[in-house]
Design a protein around this motif. Sequence first.
Motif, PDB file in Angstrom:
ATOM      1  N   ILE A 170      44.614  -0.559  12.469  1.00  0.00           N
ATOM      2  CA  ILE A 170      43.956   0.728  12.223  1.00  0.00           C
ATOM      3  C   ILE A 170      44.510   1.341  10.934  1.00  0.00           C
ATOM      4  O   ILE A 170      45.729   1.457  10.787  1.00  0.00           O
ATOM      5  CB  ILE A 170      44.199   1.696  13.400  1.00  0.00           C
ATOM      6  CG1 ILE A 170      43.717   1.061  14.706  1.00  0.00           C
ATOM      7  CG2 ILE A 170      43.510   3.027  13.155  1.00  0.00           C
ATOM      8  CD1 ILE A 170      43.944   1.921  15.929  1.00  0.00           C
ATOM      9  N   PRO A 171      43.645   1.722  10.004  1.00  0.00           N
ATOM     10  CA  PRO A 171      44.162   2.356   8.783  1.00  0.00           C
ATOM     11  C   PRO A 171      44.701   3.751   9.085  1.00  0.00           C
ATOM     12  O   PRO A 171      44.294   4.375  10.065  1.00  0.00           O
ATOM     13  CB  PRO A 171      42.929   2.428   7.879  1.00  0.00           C
ATOM     14  CG  PRO A 171      41.762   2.363   8.798  1.00  0.00           C
ATOM     15  CD  PRO A 171      42.187   1.596  10.000  1.00  0.00           C
ATOM     16  N   GLU A 172      45.637   4.213   8.257  1.00  0.00           N
ATOM     17  CA  GLU A 172      46.160   5.568   8.471  1.00  0.00           C
ATOM     18  C   GLU A 172      45.237   6.611   7.850  1.00  0.00           C
ATOM     19  O   GLU A 172      45.007   7.669   8.409  1.00  0.00           O
ATOM     20  CB  GLU A 172      47.558   5.706   7.865  1.00  0.00           C
ATOM     21  CG  GLU A 172      48.642   5.180   8.775  1.00  0.00           C
ATOM     22  CD  GLU A 172      49.809   4.635   7.992  1.00  0.00           C
ATOM     23  OE1 GLU A 172      50.169   5.216   6.960  1.00  0.00           O
ATOM     24  OE2 GLU A 172      50.353   3.596   8.413  1.00  0.00           O
ATOM     25  N   ASN A 173      44.749   6.266   6.652  1.00  0.00           N
ATOM     26  CA  ASN A 173      43.855   7.207   5.967  1.00  0.00           C
ATOM     27  C   ASN A 173      42.597   6.481   5.512  1.00  0.00           C
ATOM     28  O   ASN A 173      42.670   5.339   5.070  1.00  0.00           O
ATOM     29  CB  ASN A 173      44.537   7.808   4.743  1.00  0.00           C
ATOM     30  CG  ASN A 173      45.702   8.693   5.140  1.00  0.00           C
ATOM     31  OD1 ASN A 173      45.555   9.602   5.956  1.00  0.00           O
ATOM     32  ND2 ASN A 173      46.854   8.410   4.590  1.00  0.00           N
ATOM     33  N   ILE A 174      41.498   7.171   5.606  1.00  0.00           N
ATOM     34  CA  ILE A 174      40.227   6.648   5.108  1.00  0.00           C
ATOM     35  C   ILE A 174      39.741   7.673   4.093  1.00  0.00           C
ATOM     36  O   ILE A 174      39.481   8.819   4.442  1.00  0.00           O
ATOM     37  CB  ILE A 174      39.216   6.499   6.251  1.00  0.00           C
ATOM     38  CG1 ILE A 174      39.771   5.525   7.294  1.00  0.00           C
ATOM     39  CG2 ILE A 174      37.866   6.028   5.737  1.00  0.00           C
ATOM     40  CD1 ILE A 174      39.001   5.512   8.585  1.00  0.00           C
ATOM     41  N   ILE A 175      39.690   7.250   2.840  1.00  0.00           N
ATOM     42  CA  ILE A 175      39.435   8.238   1.792  1.00  0.00           C
ATOM     43  C   ILE A 175      38.153   7.899   1.045  1.00  0.00           C
ATOM     44  O   ILE A 175      37.967   6.779   0.567  1.00  0.00           O
ATOM     45  CB  ILE A 175      40.617   8.283   0.796  1.00  0.00           C
ATOM     46  CG1 ILE A 175      41.916   8.568   1.564  1.00  0.00           C
ATOM     47  CG2 ILE A 175      40.382   9.326  -0.287  1.00  0.00           C
ATOM     48  CD1 ILE A 175      43.158   8.187   0.830  1.00  0.00           C
ATOM     49  N   LEU A 176      37.289   8.874   0.958  1.00  0.00           N
ATOM     50  CA  LEU A 176      36.061   8.711   0.182  1.00  0.00           C
ATOM     51  C   LEU A 176      36.271   9.369  -1.172  1.00  0.00           C
ATOM     52  O   LEU A 176      36.695  10.520  -1.248  1.00  0.00           O
ATOM     53  CB  LEU A 176      34.898   9.360   0.937  1.00  0.00           C
ATOM     54  CG  LEU A 176      33.509   9.214   0.311  1.00  0.00           C
ATOM     55  CD1 LEU A 176      33.108   7.760   0.181  1.00  0.00           C
ATOM     56  CD2 LEU A 176      32.470   9.964   1.145  1.00  0.00           C
ATOM     57  N   LEU A 194      34.194   8.680  12.949  1.00  0.00           N
ATOM     58  CA  LEU A 194      34.999   7.753  13.748  1.00  0.00           C
ATOM     59  C   LEU A 194      34.188   7.312  14.955  1.00  0.00           C
ATOM     60  O   LEU A 194      33.479   8.117  15.567  1.00  0.00           O
ATOM     61  CB  LEU A 194      36.270   8.443  14.239  1.00  0.00           C
ATOM     62  CG  LEU A 194      37.404   8.615  13.234  1.00  0.00           C
ATOM     63  CD1 LEU A 194      38.536   9.376  13.902  1.00  0.00           C
ATOM     64  CD2 LEU A 194      37.913   7.274  12.750  1.00  0.00           C
TER      65      LEU A 194
END
Lengths: 354, 114
Positions: free
Chosen positions: B2-8, B64
């Motif tokens: 699981i990634p910690e941060n998902i940044i657009l 999510l």
Amino acid sequence: MSDIKTLAIEKLNELNPEYPELIEDIVVANKKIYLSLKTDKAKVDKFTKIKLQIEKELAAIDGIDSVSVSLTSHSDAIQAKAIPQENASGVSEVRNIISVASGKGGVGKSTTSINLAIAINQLGFSVGLLDADVYGPSIPKLVGDRQKPKKSKAGKILPIKKYNISLMSIGFLVPEDSPMIWRGPMVISAVNQMLNDVEWGKLDYLVVDMPPGTGDVQLTMAQRVPMSGAVIVSTPQDLALIDARKGIEMFKKVNIPILGIIENMSTFICPNCKNESHIFGFEGAKLEANNQKVDFLGDIPLEIDLRECSDNGKPIILSKTDSVVSKKFLEIAKSVTKKVGDESSSSKPNIIIN
Amino acid sequence: MIPENIILSENKKELTLEYGATKSVMSAEFLRVNSPSAEVKGHSPAQKKTVSGKRAVSINSIELVGNYAIKLIFDDGHATGIYTWQYLQELFKGKDKIWKDYISELRKKGLNRD
């Protein structure tokens, strides 16, 4: 689609003429409206209120199933707003959601769920129990209560309070003998309703009594709420274990940690001659737990008391506190809560939209 | 994982997943044409569609999905792709090859990115 967009913007204008100016982006797709609003970081509270107001207003538009409003801030990229999972609003204040599942039917999921829920409560946690078995709701029978749930002032359904547990089941809403003859989409919307429209409030644990199998309900639950973990119930017999394995695989696929396996109906001790019989086989679930490299949480023997208490609507953990079964449930509750504490640190990611 | 941060990214054309110190960066176009949705993949390899003309696509929103995935909502209206953590990692690991295959597939079918 563009008509809905125009309509949405008009609605915002009606609410407050300043709102349309806040729109950063608006998209209508698949009966959903996605709206991002320019947000002033210093006034997050105010904007959260605006967001809720807008979501409510736009959801009323014909042909729209849901609305998702995100708040974006440009001033400072590093502190950009993270969007929490906001699908299941009714469970937003629930800290941990645990599902009790089996694969096969008739292995004692519901009996396990209610006793486990009460056991966790006895450890000092606030607990709710959601009966997600839409086709065969058992919780009303197991707690001996069929009162109709009341509505809160906000129009949400209030859970039934019994034995210090907040309960919700489709069985509270329909007569006992009337079958639910539903296709998949109806089932999904019923489950969503029990998550979204029930005022669960602040809970440490919500135990979800899953229906048997690996279908609509399981998938909906896995997608709509962030679950802390799953407990698998099985009898020791091969037939049940095959299905339990499928249940385990399903939870692995959707990244829900398996907290462990409970072996139900593990052995029968004759009340007359005290002879022990392994009616459904010997330690099958324990072996399976080993094979699948998941924890074995405990074994619950087949006892007349357990069945009688269940049928009388007073779970054994409350009516025969000194019984072997009650002690086992308490032990299981201890390991489950401990494991959830360990697992929940590996929690969900932040979504940052700059 | 699981990634910690998902940044657009600010221009909404680049998605970054942060796993501790490691990062994977993918373009909206790459993610769009490789959407795991049945609309793109079909229900068998034979039904797979080649999505073309997505050079300018951007991501409007990210949701999510339980513990295991994100749903990406693209500005062309595509919103049915559920990207599991595993699928995102596979995409990132195979990025160069998947992209090369995609370009040659476009050429073969007489399509392009614009």
